[in-house]
Design a protein around this motif. Sequence first.
Motif, PDB file in Angstrom:
ATOM      1  N   GLU A   1      -0.558   7.673   8.137  1.00 42.02           N
ATOM      2  CA  GLU A   1      -0.894   6.255   8.003  1.00 42.02           C
ATOM      3  C   GLU A   1      -1.446   5.918   6.622  1.00 42.02           C
ATOM      4  OE1 GLU A   1      -4.309   8.515   9.858  1.00 42.02           O
ATOM      5  OE2 GLU A   1      -2.135   8.335  10.158  1.00 42.02           O
ATOM      6  N   ASP A   2      -1.873   6.935   5.856  1.00 42.76           N
ATOM      7  CA  ASP A   2      -2.411   6.703   4.519  1.00 42.76           C
ATOM      8  C   ASP A   2      -1.469   7.166   3.412  1.00 42.76           C
ATOM      9  OD1 ASP A   2      -4.776   5.727   5.644  1.00 42.76           O
ATOM     10  OD2 ASP A   2      -5.630   7.755   5.799  1.00 42.76           O
ATOM     11  N   ALA A   3      -0.319   7.726   3.759  1.00 40.69           N
ATOM     12  CA  ALA A   3       0.582   8.311   2.759  1.00 40.69           C
ATOM     13  C   ALA A   3       1.278   7.218   1.959  1.00 40.69           C
ATOM     14  CB  ALA A   3       1.617   9.203   3.448  1.00 40.69           C
TER      15      ALA A   3
ATOM     16  N   ASP B   1       0.829  -1.204   0.000  1.00 42.28           N
ATOM     17  CA  ASP B   1       0.000   0.000   0.000  1.00 42.28           C
ATOM     18  C   ASP B   1       0.868   1.261   0.000  1.00 42.28           C
ATOM     19  OD1 ASP B   1      -2.337  -1.438  -0.006  1.00 42.28           O
ATOM     20  OD2 ASP B   1      -2.528  -1.464   2.177  1.00 42.28           O
ATOM     21  N   PHE B   2       1.989   1.215   0.685  1.00 44.69           N
ATOM     22  CA  PHE B   2       2.880   2.376   0.723  1.00 44.69           C
ATOM     23  C   PHE B   2       3.443   2.680  -0.662  1.00 44.69           C
ATOM     24  CE2 PHE B   2       7.168   4.210   1.506  1.00 44.69           C
ATOM     25  CZ  PHE B   2       6.758   5.381   2.141  1.00 44.69           C
ATOM     26  N   LEU B   3       3.677   1.641  -1.469  1.00 42.74           N
ATOM     27  CA  LEU B   3       4.228   1.836  -2.803  1.00 42.74           C
ATOM     28  C   LEU B   3       3.158   2.136  -3.842  1.00 42.74           C
ATOM     29  CD1 LEU B   3       6.801  -1.107  -2.889  1.00 42.74           C
ATOM     30  CD2 LEU B   3       7.261   1.292  -2.398  1.00 42.74           C
TER      31      LEU B   3
END
Length: 302
Positions: free
Chosen positions: A75-77, A64-66
């Motif tokens: 937390e959503d970045a 999700d981070f990538l």
Amino acid sequence: MRQSQIDTVRGISAEQFHRSLRGRRLVGKFAVIIFLFSTFIGLATLAALIIDVLIDGIPWIDWDFLSTYPSRHPEDAGLRSALFGTIWVAGLTALFTFPIGTATAIYLEEYAPRNRMTQFIELNITNLAGVPSIVYGLLGLAVFVSFLGMGRVVLAGALTLTLLVLPLLIVAGREAIRAVPDSYRQGSLALGATRWQTVRYVVLPSALPGILTGTILAMSRAIGEAAPVIAIAALVYVTFTPGHPFERFTVLPIQIFNWVSRPQADWQHVTAAAIIILLIVLLSMNAAAILLRDRFQRRSEE
């Protein structure tokens, strides 16, 4: 005539000679200790920084981070836009830098006449390698963004970074070409090859490993530079990935700069994760270039 007699004739006794020799050896050992200690301090500092970044950032790295875009909440970045922007800019920079830098190095070493104009050009290229990166950013803003009307797009950023790293590659390429033995050229010309055939089939394959080494150093600097890209006003908050060279963009160094300036503790972890991704991208590109360099080096030795 013995050494002691020679030293006495020269006005130096054997005792003075050996005392001076012991002093020089002592100074040499002391210098080696100082150099080793300095190297250890540098490596220890680097290791501490890398370990600290890994501890803070690894837990935050996932798919999700990538694959997600930046957010105002840590937390959503994600890094999707900055990662693709970096790949676009780095790829175009390498595409422009390698042929232009290699061609310039070949011309200066193999074709340019040895006169004051050539010396002036060589001196300026060497000096340009030490110019601060922000100066190239302002130059790119004035030339590519404003004068040529490209706008603040991927192509303008790549051309700006090309100007930044081109002197490094030219200097490295010239050194690699200069290191090719002159007997290779003479043998090729003696067999009836033209000058261009000699350069293409003899000089360039032998110098290519050194040129690729210069390319590695140049691209390493280009990927990590934030000041020139900030100067041409690349975006900080981007929720799209560039699909062609004429779109707006952001890159990993700018995203890291944006996140590290925020006071919340969670942003420091997100920043560390972004630094790890930037190091992975940098090391991956360097590894590919090293493999190509070793391949060409083995081929030139066969």
